[in-house]
Design an enzyme around this catalytic site. Structure first.
Site, PDB file in Angstrom:
ATOM      1  N   LEU A 181      13.847 -36.846  33.688  1.00 47.95           N
ATOM      2  CA  LEU A 181      14.339 -35.520  34.029  1.00 47.95           C
ATOM      3  C   LEU A 181      13.681 -35.138  35.349  1.00 47.95           C
ATOM      4  CD1 LEU A 181      14.139 -33.490  30.663  1.00 47.95           C
ATOM      5  CD2 LEU A 181      16.173 -34.497  31.715  1.00 47.95           C
ATOM      6  N   ASP A 182      14.409 -34.430  36.195  1.00 47.22           N
ATOM      7  CA  ASP A 182      13.833 -33.965  37.449  1.00 47.22           C
ATOM      8  C   ASP A 182      12.666 -33.024  37.177  1.00 47.22           C
ATOM      9  OD1 ASP A 182      15.796 -35.338  38.827  1.00 47.22           O
ATOM     10  OD2 ASP A 182      17.135 -33.593  38.897  1.00 47.22           O
ATOM     11  N   LYS A 183      11.807 -32.864  38.150  1.00 46.06           N
ATOM     12  CA  LYS A 183      10.636 -31.998  38.022  1.00 46.06           C
ATOM     13  C   LYS A 183      10.994 -30.599  37.538  1.00 46.06           C
ATOM     14  CE  LYS A 183       6.957 -29.861  40.807  1.00 46.06           C
ATOM     15  NZ  LYS A 183       6.334 -29.772  42.156  1.00 46.06           N
ATOM     16  N   ARG A 281      23.780 -32.320  39.042  1.00 43.00           N
ATOM     17  CA  ARG A 281      23.628 -31.535  40.268  1.00 43.00           C
ATOM     18  C   ARG A 281      24.623 -31.984  41.335  1.00 43.00           C
ATOM     19  NH1 ARG A 281      17.423 -32.472  41.469  1.00 43.00           N
ATOM     20  NH2 ARG A 281      17.811 -30.968  43.163  1.00 43.00           N
TER      21      ARG A 281
END
Length: 350
Positions: A181-183, A281
């Protein structure tokens, strides 16, 4: 790597070796791909290596010569060791990487591990564990927690926390992490605790057998209540830090469902069929609906959010050991929950 004994002379390579008994240093792969089987516990030891410059290496640059003395390290890393004062020439510290060597010079270098290698160390941290057994665990990742060590984030990552939580994680690829997962994306992640579970989970994800649903807020009003985005994703040719829809990219599919809309902001549920980097995104931004707060892909702060409005809310999978069906849900974090309510989608919260 096989090494010559101290009595051997490698004049053909431009130096004669005088090695100590320290273990070999090894540079970790900086690319944290999931198909890399390197264990998280492979941390290199510090070693001092000394050699004399042979006649045929007279006049050679120091940094170029060091590559042959320590071929397991990149030239850029060796140059940094020189700049850090870890190389001595005839007993004196030398910080000039372009220094020309003379035959008979004695060079000593303290071989320290790269930042990526040193990053694989335990760091205690509080983790929200949704489920745990002997072979796997499911965590609810908070916003701001980086999953893998990388430039700018060599410590304080989920990987570091997993190494501290369970010593067995050091024997597993990426400490058992099988997806990312992205930050600034919160929510559910499954982590393996055994090699067998790791293999099974990686295969399940590759076979698209793991169900992942996300909740997001996007700019704009979607015209359709339910639709799919199938566009290939690859590295943005204009920016190395972005992904983009490109003809040469890998196939990617995201199912999108409109849940609510208010003041040109929409609440949506996204189901992943593939797991490309930044997939949700990129896909939504490619249609003109960037995520709220996602500055990288054209989003703007709104509803009190300054980070991307994305949350991994639901996770479904077969248990990697016994095959039983499992499903998990994670509530929205406070900042996203408040924004979600403003859009009028509170009834859709998990």
């Amino acid at each position: 790597m096989n090494r010559p004994s101290p009595s051997q002379s490698h004049t053909g390579s431009g130096f004669a070796l005088a090695l100590d008994d320290a273990p070999a240093a090894a540079e970790a792969d900086d690319e944290l791909a999931l198909d890399n089987s390197c264990g998280a516990g492979d941390v290199a030891a510090v070693e001092t290596r000394t050699a004399r410059v042979a006649v045929e290496a007279h006049g050679e640059r120091l940094d170029k010569w060091l590559v042959r003395l320590a071929p397991e390290f990149s030239r850029s890393h060796l140059q940094q060791l020189v700049a850090d004062g870890l190389v001595q020439l005839n007993g004196q510290v030398n910080t000039a990487q372009a220094r020309r060597l003379a035959a008979g010079n004695e060079v000593s270098v303290e071989l320290r591990p790269t930042a990526s290698t040193a990053a694989f160390r335990p760091e205690a941290m509080a983790l929200t564990v949704v489920y745990e057994d002997e072979v796997m665990l499911v965590i609810d990742k908070p916003v701001g927690l980086v999953v893998h060590p990388a430039p700018g984030n060599w410590s304080g990552t989920l990987l570091n926390g997993l190494l501290a939580r369970d010593p067995r994680a050091a024997t597993l690829p990426r400490a058992g992490i099988v997806h990312r997962l992205d930050k600034d994306t919160s929510g559910l992640m499954v982590v393996a605790r055994t090699l067998e579970a790791h293999t099974a989970l990686v295969r399940a994800i590759a076979a698209r057998e793991v169900r992942r649903e996300y909740l997001a807020l996007v700019h704009g009003t979607l015209a359709s209540g339910l639709f799919s985005i199938e566009r290939p994703i690859g590295r943005d040719p204009q920016s190395r830090i972005r992904m983009a829809v490109v003809a040469s990219g890998k196939p990617a599919r995201t199912d999108v469902e409109l849940l609510a809309t208010c003041d040109r902001i929409s609440a949506v549920k996204c189901k992943l069929h593939t797991g490309r980097t930044h997939q949700i995104r990129v896909h939504l931004a490619s249609l003109g609906f960037p995520l709220v707060g996602d500055a990288v892909y054209g989003g703007r702060p709104a509803l009190g959010l300054t980070r991307q409005a994305l949350h991994a809310a639901r996770l479904g999978l077969a248990h990697p050991q016994d095959g039983r069906a499992m499903s998990f849900e994670a509530a929205l974090p406070d900042d996203l929950a408040q924004a979600w309510q403003q859009v009028g989608a509170a009834q859709q919260m998990p």
